[in-house]
Design a protein around this motif. Sequence first.
Motif, PDB file in Angstrom:
ATOM      1  N   GLU A 258     -30.220 -20.492  -3.942  1.00  0.00           N
ATOM      2  CA  GLU A 258     -31.357 -21.333  -3.904  1.00  0.00           C
ATOM      3  C   GLU A 258     -32.332 -20.099  -2.763  1.00  0.00           C
ATOM      4  N   LYS A 316     -30.501 -23.589   5.258  1.00  0.00           N
ATOM      5  CA  LYS A 316     -30.056 -24.836   5.171  1.00  0.00           C
ATOM      6  C   LYS A 316     -31.134 -25.773   4.678  1.00  0.00           C
ATOM      7  N   PRO A 319     -37.312 -25.967   1.108  1.00  0.00           N
ATOM      8  CA  PRO A 319     -38.059 -26.690  -0.299  1.00  0.00           C
ATOM      9  C   PRO A 319     -38.531 -25.756  -0.983  1.00  0.00           C
ATOM     10  N   ARG A 337     -29.332 -22.053 -12.535  1.00  0.00           N
ATOM     11  CA  ARG A 337     -28.410 -22.249 -11.655  1.00  0.00           C
ATOM     12  C   ARG A 337     -27.223 -21.842 -11.812  1.00  0.00           C
TER      13      ARG A 337
ATOM     14  N   ASP B  36     -28.218 -36.660  -8.626  1.00  0.00           N
ATOM     15  CA  ASP B  36     -27.948 -35.447  -9.220  1.00  0.00           C
ATOM     16  C   ASP B  36     -27.541 -34.301  -8.326  1.00  0.00           C
ATOM     17  N   ASP B  38     -29.469 -31.570  -7.634  1.00  0.00           N
ATOM     18  CA  ASP B  38     -29.653 -30.150  -8.417  1.00  0.00           C
ATOM     19  C   ASP B  38     -29.615 -29.009  -7.441  1.00  0.00           C
ATOM     20  N   CYS B  39     -30.237 -29.316  -6.433  1.00  0.00           N
ATOM     21  CA  CYS B  39     -30.437 -27.987  -5.730  1.00  0.00           C
ATOM     22  C   CYS B  39     -29.128 -27.512  -4.487  1.00  0.00           C
ATOM     23  N   VAL B  42     -30.316 -28.407  -0.274  1.00  0.00           N
ATOM     24  CA  VAL B  42     -31.170 -27.845   0.586  1.00  0.00           C
ATOM     25  C   VAL B  42     -32.679 -28.541   0.633  1.00  0.00           C
ATOM     26  N   CYS B  43     -32.776 -29.603   0.103  1.00  0.00           N
ATOM     27  CA  CYS B  43     -33.949 -30.584   0.164  1.00  0.00           C
ATOM     28  C   CYS B  43     -35.269 -29.766  -0.536  1.00  0.00           C
ATOM     29  N   SER B  44     -34.817 -29.167  -1.960  1.00  0.00           N
ATOM     30  CA  SER B  44     -35.727 -28.640  -2.818  1.00  0.00           C
ATOM     31  C   SER B  44     -36.041 -29.425  -3.982  1.00  0.00           C
ATOM     32  N   CYS B  45     -35.167 -30.538  -4.409  1.00  0.00           N
ATOM     33  CA  CYS B  45     -35.375 -30.926  -5.632  1.00  0.00           C
ATOM     34  C   CYS B  45     -35.591 -32.519  -5.689  1.00  0.00           C
ATOM     35  N   SER B  64     -36.432 -35.405   8.635  1.00  0.00           N
ATOM     36  CA  SER B  64     -37.007 -34.314   9.284  1.00  0.00           C
ATOM     37  C   SER B  64     -38.674 -34.116   8.402  1.00  0.00           C
ATOM     38  N   ILE B  66     -39.712 -31.840   6.916  1.00  0.00           N
ATOM     39  CA  ILE B  66     -39.555 -31.246   5.430  1.00  0.00           C
ATOM     40  C   ILE B  66     -39.229 -32.128   4.450  1.00  0.00           C
ATOM     41  N   ASP B  69     -42.212 -34.570   3.548  1.00  0.00           N
ATOM     42  CA  ASP B  69     -43.270 -34.204   2.840  1.00  0.00           C
ATOM     43  C   ASP B  69     -42.557 -34.097   1.368  1.00  0.00           C
ATOM     44  N   MET B  70     -41.365 -34.096   1.028  1.00  0.00           N
ATOM     45  CA  MET B  70     -40.794 -34.129  -0.176  1.00  0.00           C
ATOM     46  C   MET B  70     -40.850 -35.392  -0.466  1.00  0.00           C
ATOM     47  N   GLN B  86     -29.634 -34.884   3.032  1.00  0.00           N
ATOM     48  CA  GLN B  86     -29.841 -34.674   4.551  1.00  0.00           C
ATOM     49  C   GLN B  86     -29.243 -35.602   5.464  1.00  0.00           C
ATOM     50  N   ASP B  88     -25.630 -36.492   6.973  1.00  0.00           N
ATOM     51  CA  ASP B  88     -24.238 -35.975   6.911  1.00  0.00           C
ATOM     52  C   ASP B  88     -23.178 -37.209   7.346  1.00  0.00           C
TER      53      ASP B  88
END
Lengths: 385, 102
Positions: A258, A316, A319, A337, B36, B38-39, B42-45, B64, B66, B69-70, B86, B88
Amino acid sequence: MKKYLSPDPFKKARVAHGCAHMDEQNDPVTMILRLKDVRKTAHNWKTFHSGATPGRIVIPSEVNIRHTRQIPFEVDPPLHGSFRSLLEPWFKRPLESAYQEKLTQQVRALVDDVLEAGKIDVVEDFSLCLQSRALTLLLNTHASEADTWIGWGTHVFRSEDDPLDGDKAALLYDYIDEQIKASTPDPEGNLYSVLLSAEVEGKKLTHEEIKGIIILTFAGGRDTVINAVTNTISYFAEHPESLVRLRNEPEIIGRAIEELLRYFAPLTQMGRVVTDDTQVCEHAIKADSRVSLCWASANRDESVFESPEEVILDRKLNPHVSFGFSHHNCLGATHARQIMRVLIETLIEKVSSIEIIDFEENVESLGEFERKVGFHQLNAKFNPH
Amino acid sequence: MAKITFITQDNIPVIVEGESGSVMALAVENNVAGIDGDCGGVCSCATCHVHVTKEQFDLVSEASEIEKDMLELDDDANEYSRLCCQIDITEQLDGLVLTVAG
């Protein structure tokens, strides 16, 4: 300067204005540079639509070289969602173990070849081969088809002196026409056959719709994958310690993928056409004009990413928008990926170091900006363990 | 060890157990439909979106900026939404019920 580096040309404009303007084939573009604005705009498909004249949302515009609508990429909801529902199971096949085993065999064989070959051009002799062979898995076609695609060179639409080469584009379109005509409907077959047997909203797909899906599959995953793979090789060439770290800590490979995708942003931007007069970060935008979602700039947004200029392999929170955002996020992301994962796993197993001999950068001119997106040529030597 | 229940979109409860790592990774390992990841976390998808119940929201830490915002741009998000990559896994989560978002 390190050769892998991909400097951020957008920083000043992003911080000061949030937008920038570029003229492009007499159809100017307002580039949106901040992550939050990029995401909000991508999400708002009613005001910023994709269903404009085919080719217009691509930058540089392809309206003069393409008349087929790429699907689902240039279709808006709700029809967009119907096509995505049809295609998503197919494009998730890279999660299956049989697919991964075949991809691993391909990449291992290729890495063995370049280890023996001595000096190679990573772009032509490695990334293009890897991308083309992997595409036979995504389409579920015969492995030998890759030789034809490799013969087309690194760019589907571009030749050395022409960023929009109509003749080269026609080569791809004619090839796809022939492949569709030669295929018969079969829900268990290759992508052409599956699409010939499929229905969307109760109707069989037309030849033109199938062609639009296949063009997207070819064009969307060609330069992007080649850029991602070549940039990744350049990074590891100058960071052999990273290969050692990933070998010792394989649990961070997912994060490393990523992060490399964030940093290198293999596709700089994607456009939308504005349906009504509107505003983006306090800039007025007129109806029927173009904006761009600048993924490469958003990925370096200092208000979101700590040390955005650094590659932090175990980042970590990340986004990034290298696969786009919202409805139109990249259909091929699972495949991409998986390519990156198998590539890294193979490199850490077989390669001790990579020496860069010489190179020619691929720099895009985007109005006031110049952005390195990858390499035209990267001559290097892979050394075994 | 924490026992976590996912309620899928088809209203089917899936009970899984985990000791460490993220709740998303646990769901993916157990093939929970609709998660899924997918990422890879890392909090991207946003492909690991769940709804926590109001009563149990204190069990999971606050999102958080971030992550918020998602979620802000997710049409199915509400005030009890989380991206479970996100979260644990800790013993504190034992008994947690999460509904997979649409």
